[in-house]
Each structure stands twice: as structure tokens, then as C-alpha cells.
Motif scaffolding. Structure first.
Motif, PDB file in Angstrom:
ATOM      1  N   GLY A  34      32.332  37.269  34.257  1.00  0.00           N
ATOM      2  CA  GLY A  34      33.046  37.852  35.265  1.00  0.00           C
ATOM      3  C   GLY A  34      33.079  39.164  35.913  1.00  0.00           C
ATOM      4  O   GLY A  34      32.020  40.000  35.712  1.00  0.00           O
ATOM      5  N   THR A  52      29.362  31.319  38.771  1.00  0.00           N
ATOM      6  CA  THR A  52      30.589  30.305  37.323  1.00  0.00           C
ATOM      7  C   THR A  52      30.778  31.323  36.870  1.00  0.00           C
ATOM      8  O   THR A  52      30.032  32.109  36.520  1.00  0.00           O
ATOM      9  N   PHE A  53      32.136  31.518  36.781  1.00  0.00           N
ATOM     10  CA  PHE A  53      33.605  32.253  36.718  1.00  0.00           C
ATOM     11  C   PHE A  53      33.749  32.109  35.122  1.00  0.00           C
ATOM     12  O   PHE A  53      34.804  30.359  35.838  1.00  0.00           O
ATOM     13  N   GLN A  55      37.510  31.258  33.854  1.00  0.00           N
ATOM     14  CA  GLN A  55      38.571  31.060  33.728  1.00  0.00           C
ATOM     15  C   GLN A  55      39.263  32.078  33.289  1.00  0.00           C
ATOM     16  O   GLN A  55      38.700  32.713  31.915  1.00  0.00           O
ATOM     17  N   SER A  57      38.942  34.695  33.994  1.00  0.00           N
ATOM     18  CA  SER A  57      37.980  36.260  34.265  1.00  0.00           C
ATOM     19  C   SER A  57      38.035  37.227  35.221  1.00  0.00           C
ATOM     20  O   SER A  57      39.016  36.673  36.368  1.00  0.00           O
ATOM     21  N   GLY A  59      37.256  37.484  38.789  1.00  0.00           N
ATOM     22  CA  GLY A  59      36.115  37.260  39.845  1.00  0.00           C
ATOM     23  C   GLY A  59      36.009  37.817  40.745  1.00  0.00           C
ATOM     24  O   GLY A  59      36.936  37.828  41.942  1.00  0.00           O
ATOM     25  N   THR A  98      41.010  33.102  39.693  1.00  0.00           N
ATOM     26  CA  THR A  98      39.792  32.118  38.475  1.00  0.00           C
ATOM     27  C   THR A  98      41.699  31.423  37.307  1.00  0.00           C
ATOM     28  O   THR A  98      41.138  31.105  36.255  1.00  0.00           O
ATOM     29  N   ASP A  99      42.632  31.574  37.572  1.00  0.00           N
ATOM     30  CA  ASP A  99      43.387  30.840  36.818  1.00  0.00           C
ATOM     31  C   ASP A  99      43.714  29.631  36.777  1.00  0.00           C
ATOM     32  O   ASP A  99      43.679  29.120  35.187  1.00  0.00           O
ATOM     33  N   ILE A 119      34.685  27.803  38.487  1.00  0.00           N
ATOM     34  CA  ILE A 119      35.685  28.395  37.806  1.00  0.00           C
ATOM     35  C   ILE A 119      35.452  27.724  36.318  1.00  0.00           C
ATOM     36  O   ILE A 119      36.187  25.963  36.575  1.00  0.00           O
TER      37      ILE A 119
END
Ligand SMILES: [Cu+2]
Length: 122
Positions: A34, A52-53, A55, A57, A59, A98-99, A119
Motif C-alpha cells: 500500500g 499489485t495493491f 484490497q 490499502s 493505493g 482499492t475498495d 487489487i
């Protein structure tokens, strides 16, 4: 501690697969916990080509264009309806939602250089 390394491994594997799907000549992937991740718009396009983040976090992608030799003078996120100019040498931050778990594309104005933000579910 053990759980953390297992999920990191899983996320890395997924990111690696995503990079391979691109046919990845310059494919390299970053897995972030994140926060702000630097992305360079250089002569080979965007690097890293996949970020890649987790979910939920925070971002952020911070784009810096380093060359005049490509058409990547702007970055476009088609799914997010975001288009930002990339003045050479000037960092430009894009907030990534990132929801929900999904894969978003970012590309140059003409769609030649395509990269992705993943995500990943925790
Ligand atoms: Cu282009």
C-alpha cells in the motif's frame, strides 16, 4: 508471521502470472503493501508493468516521465475515466481505488503501452 509470508507469496505469484499474460518482454511486477509506488514512463513504456495493491490499502501510483522518445506523455486509466498529462521529470500522483478486487489498466494516450494495477483480495 507465517500467514503474512504465505499471503505475500500468493500475491507475488498472482502478479507474476499477470505479468506473463502480457507476453511480458519488459514485464516486471511490483507488489506493494500500500502507499505510493513509483512508476517510470521511459523508453520501454511503463515500469513496473504491473503493480499489485492489497484490497483496502491506500493505493497511489506516482508517475514520472523520463524520456521524450515515446508517446507516453500522458497516462490513461480507461476504467476510471482518468487521463493525466505527464510533464517530463515531474511526478504525477494518481489515486487508485482499492475498495474492490479487480484489475485496472493504465496506458499511454494511444493505448500502445499497456500496464495493469491489480487489487488483490486479502
Ligand atoms: Cu502510445
Amino acid at each position: 508471521m507465517r500467514n503474512v509470508s504465505v499471503s505475500l507469496l500468493l500475491v507475488s505469484t498472482l502478479a507474476l502470472l499477470a505479468a506473463c499474460d502480457k507476453g511480458g518482454a519488459s514485464g516486471n511486477a511490483t507488489v506493494a503493501a500500500g502507499g505510493a509506488v513509483p512508476v517510470t514512463a521511459g523508453s520501454d513504456g511503463f515500469k513496473p508493468s504491473s503493480v499489485t495493491f492489497p484490497q483496502g490499502s491506500a493505493g497511489k501510483l506516482v508517475f514520472t516521465r523520463t524520456t521524450d522518445d515515446t508517446c507516453a506523455t500522458e497516462v490513461v486509466f480507461p476504467e476510471l475515466n482518468i487521463k493525466k498529462e505527464l510533464p517530463k521529470g515531474q511526478p504525477v500522483t494518481v489515486d487508485v481505488p482499492t475498495d474492490k478486487a479487480q484489475t485496472l489498466t493504465f496506458q499511454c494516450g494511444m493505448g500502445m503501452y499497456k500496464s495493469s494495477v491489480v487489487i488483490a483480495t486479502k
